[in-house]
Design an enzyme around this catalytic site. Structure first.
Site, mmCIF file in Angstrom:
data_model
loop_
_atom_site.group_PDB
_atom_site.id
_atom_site.type_symbol
_atom_site.label_atom_id
_atom_site.label_comp_id
_atom_site.label_asym_id
_atom_site.label_seq_id
_atom_site.Cartn_x
_atom_site.Cartn_y
_atom_site.Cartn_z
ATOM 1 N N GLU A 77 0.825 -1.217 0.000
ATOM 2 C CA GLU A 77 0.000 0.000 0.000
ATOM 3 C C GLU A 77 0.858 1.266 0.000
ATOM 4 O OE1 GLU A 77 -2.956 -0.284 -0.708
ATOM 5 O OE2 GLU A 77 -3.834 -2.070 0.192
ATOM 6 N N HIS B 213 -3.086 2.157 8.314
ATOM 7 C CA HIS B 213 -4.137 1.371 7.638
ATOM 8 C C HIS B 213 -4.338 0.076 8.410
ATOM 9 C CE1 HIS B 213 -6.371 -1.017 4.848
ATOM 10 N NE2 HIS B 213 -5.352 -1.823 4.582
ATOM 11 N N HIS C 27 -7.568 -3.237 9.568
ATOM 12 C CA HIS C 27 -8.771 -3.978 9.151
ATOM 13 C C HIS C 27 -9.714 -4.241 10.328
ATOM 14 C CE1 HIS C 27 -6.346 -6.047 5.594
ATOM 15 N NE2 HIS C 27 -6.451 -4.732 5.449
ATOM 16 N N HIS D 223 -12.770 -3.488 2.667
ATOM 17 C CA HIS D 223 -11.338 -3.729 2.849
ATOM 18 C C HIS D 223 -10.825 -3.222 4.196
ATOM 19 C CE1 HIS D 223 -6.957 -3.184 1.192
ATOM 20 N NE2 HIS D 223 -6.981 -3.551 2.453
HETATM 21 P P1 13P Z 1 0.930 -5.468 3.024
HETATM 22 O O1 13P Z 1 1.326 -6.741 3.736
HETATM 23 O O2 13P Z 1 1.557 -5.369 1.660
HETATM 24 O O3 13P Z 1 1.197 -4.261 3.901
HETATM 25 O O4 13P Z 1 -0.637 -5.529 2.745
HETATM 26 C C1 13P Z 1 -1.549 -5.636 3.809
HETATM 27 C C2 13P Z 1 -2.819 -4.947 3.509
HETATM 28 O O5 13P Z 1 -3.584 -4.693 4.432
HETATM 29 C C3 13P Z 1 -3.140 -4.566 2.121
HETATM 30 O O6 13P Z 1 -4.172 -3.635 2.085
HETATM 31 ZN ZN ZN Z 2 -5.492 -3.741 3.848
#
Ligand code: 13P
Ligand code: ZN
Length: 264
Positions: free
Chosen positions: A116, A139, A141, A211
């Site tokens: 990202e 970022h 989840h 996402h």
């Molecule tokens: P990376 O492992 O490349 O950081 O990806 C994780 C992710 O959350 C992609 O949106």
């Molecule tokens: Zn992600």
């Protein structure tokens, strides 16, 4: 060598602390989530000039506001629970080239950066070019917040902001600019990055449909707190729904009173 830099190591310690929270919150399955922090101001001139650990990595677009800037970035495929334990084995320090078109990894190990990175750097670049003193892109989840993005009526900035603000007064105070929505895009793409920076014109927190969540700010703890507070609101909403009733939510007047009381 950079391990002797107390200020830098304190910031790396805060990154590790937050990486641990992401894991314990259940927001970081496998390699879910990524972090970038602008550490340029914490580096000595000598550290800024460290030699590259390998060949430069080209960038998808020139980062003209980030030339020479230095970031700690988590590695692609790396797990937050291990970033928490050893940030330099699961992320690296990168330096954007003087022309902004590529970057080098300069410490401590040649760990390839998160997929990202296009979004992260474009966000840093956009915010700096607007004169906003942004240092952090986070970022992650969070299950409850992503859950909202699977429901069309909530894929509306005003609607989702109003619902989450109205669950608890702190949410209105801690996330005063509300939430931006980015319709689904393939992770790691330039399209996702471009759609995201558009949302930063008005917001510091952005939901990526189906996402995850991004927060930007001056401080990594505050970025975490913003997402954590939104997650709390989401949990109140879903808990009420699961108990079989529609949560009433605070009234417009109650929300407006907070604006006055806290100078928002
Ligand atoms: P990376 O492992 O490349 O950081 O990806 C994780 C992710 O959350 C992609 O949106
Ligand atoms: Zn992600």
């Amino acid at each position: 060598m950079i391990g002797d830099n107390k200020e830098l190591m304190a910031e790396i310690g805060r990154i590790a602390e937050v990486a641990g929270y992401l894991w314990t919150k259940g927001w970081a399955e496998r390699n879910g989530g990524n972090i970038s922090v602008n550490v340029t101001d914490l580096m000595t001139e000598q550290e800024k000039a460290l030699p590259a650990l390998g060949a430069p990595y080209p960038l998808l677009a020139p980062m003209t506001a980030l030339c020479g800037h230095i970031f700690y970035v988590t590695g692609t495929g790396k797990r937050m629970r291990y970033v928490a334990q050893d940030p330099f084995a699961h992320g690296s320090v990168i330096r954007i080239a003087v022309d902004g078109t590529s970057f080098d990894i300069i410490a401590e190990q040649p760990i390839p950066s998160t997929s990202e990175l296009p979004s992260h750097l474009m966000m840093h670049n956009y915010l700096r070019s607007c004169g906003r003193d942004n240092k952090v892109v986070l970022h992650t989840h969070p299950t409850d917040l992503i859950g909202f993005t699977h429901c069309q009526p909530f894929l509306d900035s005003e609607k989702i902001t109003r619902v989450l603000w109205s669950m608890i007064p702190e949410c209105r105070i801690i996330v005063p600019k509300g939430i931006g929505i980015v319709p689904y895009e393939i992770p790691g793409t330039l399209d996702l990055a471009l759609a995201t920076i558009k949302q930063l014109e008005k917001h510091d927190v952005v939901f990526w449909e189906k996402h995850g969540i991004l927060a930007v700010g001056e401080d990594i703890i505050e970025c975490f707190d913003a997402i954590d507070t939104l997650s709390k609101s989401a949990q109140i909403f879903f808990a009420a729904r699961m108990a079989g009733y529609e949560p009433e939510g605070m009234t417009d007047q109650q929300l407006d009173d907070l604006v006055l009381a806290f100078g928002l």
